[in-house]
Design an enzyme around this catalytic site. Structure first.
Site, PDB file in Angstrom:
ATOM      1  N   LYS A   1       0.840  -1.200   0.000  1.00 17.49           N
ATOM      2  CA  LYS A   1       0.000   0.000   0.000  1.00 17.49           C
ATOM      3  C   LYS A   1       0.876   1.251   0.000  1.00 17.49           C
ATOM      4  O   LYS A   1       2.084   1.153   0.260  1.00 17.49           O
ATOM      5  CB  LYS A   1      -0.912  -0.024   1.223  1.00 17.49           C
ATOM      6  CG  LYS A   1      -0.147  -0.018   2.534  1.00 17.49           C
ATOM      7  CD  LYS A   1      -1.023  -0.460   3.698  1.00 17.49           C
ATOM      8  CE  LYS A   1      -0.270  -0.295   5.005  1.00 17.49           C
ATOM      9  NZ  LYS A   1      -0.895  -1.033   6.103  1.00 17.49           N
TER      10      LYS A   1
ATOM     11  N   ARG B   1     -10.339  -0.177  15.129  1.00 23.32           N
ATOM     12  CA  ARG B   1     -10.244   0.627  13.917  1.00 23.32           C
ATOM     13  C   ARG B   1     -11.141  -0.113  12.929  1.00 23.32           C
ATOM     14  O   ARG B   1     -12.328  -0.195  13.171  1.00 23.32           O
ATOM     15  CB  ARG B   1      -8.773   0.732  13.486  1.00 23.32           C
ATOM     16  CG  ARG B   1      -8.447   1.963  12.709  1.00 23.32           C
ATOM     17  CD  ARG B   1      -6.969   2.048  12.362  1.00 23.32           C
ATOM     18  NE  ARG B   1      -6.463   0.831  11.721  1.00 23.32           N
ATOM     19  CZ  ARG B   1      -5.234   0.686  11.238  1.00 23.32           C
ATOM     20  NH1 ARG B   1      -4.367   1.685  11.328  1.00 23.32           N
ATOM     21  NH2 ARG B   1      -4.863  -0.427  10.660  1.00 23.32           N
TER      22      ARG B   1
ATOM     23  N   MET C   1      12.633  24.570   1.846  1.00 22.78           N
ATOM     24  CA  MET C   1      11.852  23.811   0.859  1.00 22.78           C
ATOM     25  C   MET C   1      12.748  22.952  -0.030  1.00 22.78           C
ATOM     26  O   MET C   1      12.442  21.791  -0.310  1.00 22.78           O
ATOM     27  CB  MET C   1      11.038  24.787  -0.003  1.00 22.78           C
ATOM     28  CG  MET C   1      10.056  24.095  -0.929  1.00 22.78           C
ATOM     29  SD  MET C   1       9.181  25.265  -1.967  1.00 22.78           S
ATOM     30  CE  MET C   1       8.101  26.063  -0.800  1.00 22.78           C
TER      31      MET C   1
ATOM     32  N   TYR D   1      16.756  30.034   7.561  1.00 20.45           N
ATOM     33  CA  TYR D   1      15.566  30.778   7.982  1.00 20.45           C
ATOM     34  C   TYR D   1      15.485  30.863   9.502  1.00 20.45           C
ATOM     35  O   TYR D   1      15.760  29.879  10.197  1.00 20.45           O
ATOM     36  CB  TYR D   1      14.290  30.096   7.483  1.00 20.45           C
ATOM     37  CG  TYR D   1      14.022  30.298   6.016  1.00 20.45           C
ATOM     38  CD1 TYR D   1      13.821  31.565   5.490  1.00 20.45           C
ATOM     39  CD2 TYR D   1      13.952  29.206   5.160  1.00 20.45           C
ATOM     40  CE1 TYR D   1      13.564  31.745   4.142  1.00 20.45           C
ATOM     41  CE2 TYR D   1      13.686  29.374   3.803  1.00 20.45           C
ATOM     42  CZ  TYR D   1      13.492  30.646   3.302  1.00 20.45           C
ATOM     43  OH  TYR D   1      13.235  30.815   1.974  1.00 20.45           O
TER      44      TYR D   1
END
Ligand SMILES: *Cc1c(COP(=O)(O)O)cnc(C)c1O
Length: 348
Positions: free
Chosen positions: A33, A124, A292, A244
Site C-alpha cells: 500500500k 479501527r 523547501m 531561515y
C-alpha cells in the site's frame, strides 16, 4: 543535480527471505500500500514473488496489475457495485470489515474471494464477533463467494510486552473459524510473536528494511537510499547564523555544505539541529532549519566538494529510523513522504 532515491532489489529479496525464515509455515501477503511504502510499485519486483500483495486503494490495485498476475488484497474492500465489479475484474480479493458492505457483496453474482476482517481490540476496521457470525451465516447461501481467510490486526505488536497483544490473540483464537485460513501478523508480530503467524503473514515495513521496533534490527537491509548532491560549500565566521529564522549560529569559524534536498522532497522539516547526514562516509550534522529545497550541514574537518553525494538515509551508518527519531516521527512516515520531485531508480 537532483535528489535521488535508489531502490535496492537485493535488499528487497533479502528482507522477503527474512520473512520466509521467520514464518516458514505461513503464506506471505506483501503489504505494498501507499505506493509500496513510498518505494514505487514499479521498482519492487522481488516482492511480486509473494503469494499475495495488498493495497489500500483500487487505483493502487490497477497500477500494480501492470506488474504482476498475483492476487491483490484490497484492504478497504468495496462499498458500491461499480467498485466491486472493477475490483473483481482486476483479480482482487476483497476485505469485508463492516456489516454495511455485506448487502453489496451478497447481492452480486460475481465470483469473488473474500477476507473477513475482525476487530479483536484495535477498534479501527473490523467486524465484531457477532457481526462476523452474521456474515458467515448469510454467506453460506452464496456459492459464488469463497471466504479465503479471517484476519485481524494488532494495535501494539511493536511493544511485545504490551498486555493488549495477548488479549487480542486470545480473542482471535476464540472465534469459531477453524475451517478458514487465519491471518494476524504484521512485521512486528512476524519478528516477535511466532504464535500469531497462522496461515498468512502480512509483512509491511520490514520488507523495506526498517525495524518495526524501537530497537533497530540488523537482520534487515535498508531498501531505499535517499541522497542529494552538495550544491555549495562555504566558510562562516563565529557568530554568523545559517538558514531561515537564523536559529543556528556558529560558535567558531565553520565549514558548511548546502545540499539540494528539502521538505518539498520529503526530507522532514522538523529534523532537529544535529540530525546526521552522511557525506564521504562521515556523519555530519544538520544545522539550521530545513528549507523547501535545501538543507545545511556542518562539515567540520571533512574534505568535500561540490557535487559530492550526501546520504540522508538508507545506509548501514545512517538508518531512516535515526532520522525519524530526530524528527519526532517514525520511519514509515519518512519513507511514504518522499515526493514525486525525487528521481527514483531501481538498483541491484
Ligand atoms: C499496513 C498493514 C500491515 C503491515 O504493517 P507493518 O507494521 O508495516 O508490517 C499489516 N496488516 C494490515 C491490515 C495493514 O494495514
Amino acid at each position: 543535480m537532483h535528489a535521488l532515491a535508489t531502490i535496492s532489489q537485493s535488499a528487497l529479496s533479502h528482507n522477503l527471505n527474512v520473512v520466509r525464515t521467520q514464518a516458514p509455515h505461513s503464506k506471505i501477503v506483501c503489504m505494498v500500500k501507499a505506493n509500496a511504502y513510498g518505494h514505487h510499485l514499479d521498482l519492487i519486483k522481488p516482492l511480486l514473488n509473494a503469494d499475495l500483495l495488498a493495497v489500500s486503494e483500487l487505483s493502487e490495485a490497477r497500477t500494480l496489475r501492470q506488474y504482476t498476475a498475483k492476487p491483490i488484497l484490497l484492504l478497504p474492500g468495496v462499498f458500491n457495485n461499480a467498485d466491486l465489479n472493477n475490483a473483481v475484474e482486476l483479480g482482487c480479493h476483497l476485505v469485508l470489515h463492516d456489516l454495511s458492505q455485506l448487502p453489496i457483496i451478497i447481492n452480486s453474482k460475481q465470483h469473488m474471494t473474500l477476507w473477513l476482517k475482525v476487530d479483536t481490540g484495535m477498534h479501527r476496521l473490523g467486524l465484531s464477533s457477532s457481526d462476523l457470525n452474521t456474515c458467515l451465516e448469510q454467506l453460506k447461501a452464496c456459492s459464488n463467494i469463497h471466504v479465503e481467510s479471517v484476519m485481524s490486526h494488532f494495535a501494539c505488536a511493536d511493544e511485545p510486552q504490551h498486555t493488549s497483544n495477548t488479549l487480542q490473540l486470545n480473542s482471535f483464537k476464540q472465534l469459531k473459524i477453524n475451517k478458514f485460513n487465519r491471518s494476524m501478523a504484521n512485521s512486528a508480530a512476524i519478528l516477535g510473536m511466532a504464535e500469531a503467524h497462522f496461515d498468512y503473514v502480512r509483512p509491511g515495513i520490514m520488507l523495506y528494511g526498517v525495524s518495526p521496533f524501537a530497537i533497530e534490527d540488523n537482520k534487515l537491509q535498508a531498501v531505499m537510499e535517499l541522497s542529494a548532491p552538495i550544491l555549495s560549500i562555504k566558510t562562516i565566521l563565529a557568530g554568523e547564523s545559517v538558514g531561515y529564522g537564523a536559529n543556528w549560529s556558529a560558535k567558531k569559524q565553520a565549514n558548511i555544505a548546502i545540499i539540494g534536498i528539502g521538505y518539498a522532497d520529503g526530507y522532514p522539516r522538523h529534523a532537529k539541529n544535529g540530525t546526521p547526514v552522511l557525506i564521504n562516509n562521515t556523519l555530519c550534522s544538520l544545522i539550521g532549519r530545513v528549507s523547501m529545497d535545501l538543507i545545511c550541514v556542518e562539515l567540520g574537518d571533512l574534505k568535500a566538494s561540490i557535487g559530492d553525494k550526501a546520504i540522508l538515509w538508507g545506509h548501514d551508518k545512517l538508518h531512516v529510523e535515526t532520522v525519524a527519531k530526530y524528527s519526532d516521527t517514525i520511519g514509515y512516515e519518512l519513507l511514504t513522504s518522499v515526493s514525486s520531485r525525487v528521481r527514483f531508480i531501481a538498483h541491484d
